[in-house]
Design an enzyme around this catalytic site. Sequence first.
Site, PDB file in Angstrom:
ATOM      1  N   ASP A  54      35.078  32.990  39.711  1.00  0.00           N
ATOM      2  CA  ASP A  54      35.857  33.911  40.572  1.00  0.00           C
ATOM      3  C   ASP A  54      35.512  33.667  42.040  1.00  0.00           C
ATOM      4  O   ASP A  54      36.398  33.557  42.900  1.00  0.00           O
ATOM      5  CB  ASP A  54      35.669  35.393  40.162  1.00  0.00           C
ATOM      6  CG  ASP A  54      34.222  35.790  39.880  1.00  0.00           C
ATOM      7  OD1 ASP A  54      33.327  34.919  39.894  1.00  0.00           O
ATOM      8  OD2 ASP A  54      33.973  36.994  39.650  1.00  0.00           O
ATOM      9  N   ASP A  98      45.461  24.143  39.488  1.00  0.00           N
ATOM     10  CA  ASP A  98      46.738  24.580  40.092  1.00  0.00           C
ATOM     11  C   ASP A  98      46.447  25.139  41.486  1.00  0.00           C
ATOM     12  O   ASP A  98      47.203  24.886  42.433  1.00  0.00           O
ATOM     13  CB  ASP A  98      47.441  25.632  39.227  1.00  0.00           C
ATOM     14  CG  ASP A  98      48.494  24.994  38.301  1.00  0.00           C
ATOM     15  OD1 ASP A  98      48.261  23.871  37.819  1.00  0.00           O
ATOM     16  OD2 ASP A  98      49.550  25.629  38.061  1.00  0.00           O
TER      17      ASP A  98
END
Length: 357
Positions: free
Chosen positions: A222, A250
């Site tokens: 994260d 991505d």
Amino acid sequence: MSKHTIAVLPGDGIGPEVIAQATRLLDLLREKRGLPLDLWHLDLGADRYLKDGTTYPKEIADRVKGEASAVLLGALGDPRVPGLEHARDILFGMRFGLDLYANVRPVKALADRLVPLKGRGRSDVDFVVFRENTEGIYVGMGGQFKRGTPDEVAISEDLNTRKGVERLIRAGFEYARAHGKKTVHMADKSNAMRHAHELWYRAFFEVAAEYPGITPKHVYVDALCLYLVQDPSPFEVVVTCNLFGDIITDLGAALQGGLGMAGSANLHASDRSRVALFEPVHGSAPPLAGKDLANPIASFLTVGMMLSHLGWPEEEQRIEAVCARAIEEKQCTRDVGGELGTRASAEWMLAEIARSL
Ligand code: NAD
Ligand code: IPM
Ligand code: MN
């Protein structure tokens, strides 16, 4: 030089459009540079599946394993096959079936104007993600119970083996050593996924001890997403699990100017003589399909990775340089600020490559 058979699988959506151009690139280099390549076109994908139920037959899988040096894949995924059965059989059939445990995804910006971060340019975006490619949540272990009832249960197991984790981490360190990189980051979620990612954490520092000149750095995934948007420049090599690698790359593609700019290799990294799979990071982009809108650069860069893998790194450099020039001179598709279609953008790059030979 011995001949290399390249299995070419255009796939679905924009896959056939970008692979048609990538094939022209291979034809050009075959003709002008004498690269000993045989292309073997495979009729697999959604159309074939919808026609006769074929996904990835064993005879083809055996021939790919036994005869091909590489597979070049466009993309798989079609709204007419909402369960993605064919895509899973083919893509995972190759990744798992050929034991291609390292999904190598470079995140490298080719021009300042493609980097969407304020005040940052191409020199800030240059790292490689090593994504574990044969384990994790992708193995499909689990099941559903009482499906369709108010009490339904769904379980997807996250499989991590010492062997699988360790070999992927080692592939990242080997790459770092071969390319003069000073750090390797490992992204996990060991604070929440205590069993699986405690194994990753331990294996990472144990493998790192074998590479004294390279600093191992742990980062929670994260936080990595935060840092990549704030300042990606410290990152050189990132090793991570299958699912996180999919997501991070991505995000990484966005730093490069979009999915039209990201290529990838799927390798059995410890034995490079084995057949490997090369594919752009992007999917089949159904809304773009058939409209001559898809950016062919991701496929060109993917061909570059394939040729480098087969022993011609100078061809990769040539291809990457021409892709960068196409961006610089706006001879590119709309997603990266140009006005050309897929075909015209590829034709400009092919002409530049032909001129340079
Ligand atoms: P996608 O990668 O197809 O598209 C995401 C976004 O990127 C879209 O806005 C699309 O227009 C853009 N984009 C992608 N490639 C581009 C290109 N070459 N040029 C310009 N723009 C491009 O992802 P998605 O929409 O989530 O998925 C579509 C289908 O593809 C799904 O079925 C998915 O499962 C599949 N998929 C397959 C692969 C693969 O075969 N390796 C990879 C990713 C997704
Ligand atoms: C990718 C894709 C695939 C993945 C899908 C199509 C299963 O997103 O190659 O990045 O998650 O690996
Ligand atoms: Mn993906």
